[in-house]
Scaffold this motif. Structure first.
Motif, PDB file in Angstrom:
ATOM      1  N   SER A  85      61.000  42.716  41.347  1.00  0.00           N
ATOM      2  CA  SER A  85      60.223  43.753  42.029  1.00  0.00           C
ATOM      3  C   SER A  85      58.914  44.070  41.328  1.00  0.00           C
ATOM      4  O   SER A  85      58.003  44.628  41.943  1.00  0.00           O
ATOM      5  N   ASP A  86      58.808  43.709  40.044  1.00  0.00           N
ATOM      6  CA  ASP A  86      57.573  43.973  39.306  1.00  0.00           C
ATOM      7  C   ASP A  86      56.670  42.758  39.226  1.00  0.00           C
ATOM      8  O   ASP A  86      55.675  42.765  38.497  1.00  0.00           O
ATOM      9  N   LYS A  87      56.981  41.698  39.982  1.00  0.00           N
ATOM     10  CA  LYS A  87      56.193  40.466  39.909  1.00  0.00           C
ATOM     11  C   LYS A  87      55.422  40.229  41.206  1.00  0.00           C
ATOM     12  O   LYS A  87      55.932  40.471  42.302  1.00  0.00           O
ATOM     13  N   THR A  88      54.184  39.744  41.044  1.00  0.00           N
ATOM     14  CA  THR A  88      53.386  39.265  42.170  1.00  0.00           C
ATOM     15  C   THR A  88      53.368  37.746  42.104  1.00  0.00           C
ATOM     16  O   THR A  88      52.963  37.162  41.100  1.00  0.00           O
ATOM     17  N   ASP A 113      51.466  37.136  38.627  1.00  0.00           N
ATOM     18  CA  ASP A 113      52.443  36.777  37.604  1.00  0.00           C
ATOM     19  C   ASP A 113      52.952  35.341  37.727  1.00  0.00           C
ATOM     20  O   ASP A 113      53.274  34.720  36.714  1.00  0.00           O
TER      21      ASP A 113
END
Length: 241
Positions: free
Chosen positions: A5-8, A82
């Motif tokens: 959820s914290d990665k693009t 990311d």
């Protein structure tokens, strides 16, 4: 493993096949995605279906400026990048004696230059932020050569070598190569030799679905910091190659 959820994550060749399946898999895992391909209508429909954490951007991987714009769009939308999944590829198989030079050039441009353009667009950013992950989708053709596949296999071996070089040169960047066996996708739709095209259909009698490769990609990108899955080969059970 860690959540996404914290990665693009950027995915090329996302309008069908492995790219589309990967977008669906990673979106379901909570990642923020920017999906790219030339067929923008398909991309927009996919992004709309997957929700607001997914953005579509028209992309020609053979064009460095197009790739730079793709990465910049991701940064503008989500703040950072990311992971890059270099998935776009073409496979117009033919015997060497057919001398299909235009098709050879196309494979080299998409399969090799496309990967290099992606790396060039994200690598300075990954170095600056001291972290990032490049996932390159190659092929079982990176490990073996079959008749009519000399040039295609050469391009995929090049992707293998580029990925290994990236791994060795940049400790702060994770580098993964995914080598699928036979997968039921549109790859090879541009084969111009009817006999070779018919042979491809026979090879695909025992094939994987694209979501099998998407799960392998998810496995690699979900690993915690300090764990770099360098290579995954995924074949159909019982495959002779």
């Amino acid at each position: 493993m860690t959540g996404l959820s914290d990665k693009t994550i950027l995915i090329t060749g996302a309008s069908s096949g492995i790219g589309e399946a990967t977008a669906r898999e990673l979106a379901a895992a909570g990642a923020k995605l920017v999906i790219g391909a030339r067929r923008i209508d398909r991309l927009r429909a996919l992004a709309e279906a997957l929700g607001p954490q997914v953005a579509a951007q028209e992309l020609d991987v053979t064009n460095p400026q197009s790739f730079e714009a793709f990465v910049a769009a991701a940064e503008e939308r989500f703040g950072r990048v990311d992971v890059l999944v270099n998935n776009a590829g073409v496979m117009p198989l033919s015997p060497l004696a057919a001398l299909k030079r235009d098709e050879w050039t196309r494979m080299i441009d998409v399969n090799i230059h496309g990967v290099l353009n992606g790396i060039a667009a994200v690598l300075p950013r990954f170095v600056a932020q001291q972290g990032g992950h490049v996932v390159n989708v190659a092929s079982i053709g990176a490990h073996l050569v079959v008749p009519t596949g000399a040039v295609y296999c050469a391009t995929k071996y090049a992707v293998w070598a580029i990925t290994e070089g990236l791994r060795q040169e940049h400790a702060e960047v994770r580098a993964t190569i995914i080598s699928p066996g036979v997968v039921a996708t549109e790859l090879g739709h541009d084969i111009s030799d009817p006999e070779v095209a018919a042979g491809l259909q026979l090879w695909r009698a025992n094939s994987l679905s694209p979501d099998a490769i998407a799960r392998a990609i998810r496995y690699a990108v979900e690993q915690p910091d300090g764990v770099d899955v360098n290579e995954v080969i995924v074949r159909p059970s019982g495959s002779p190659m």
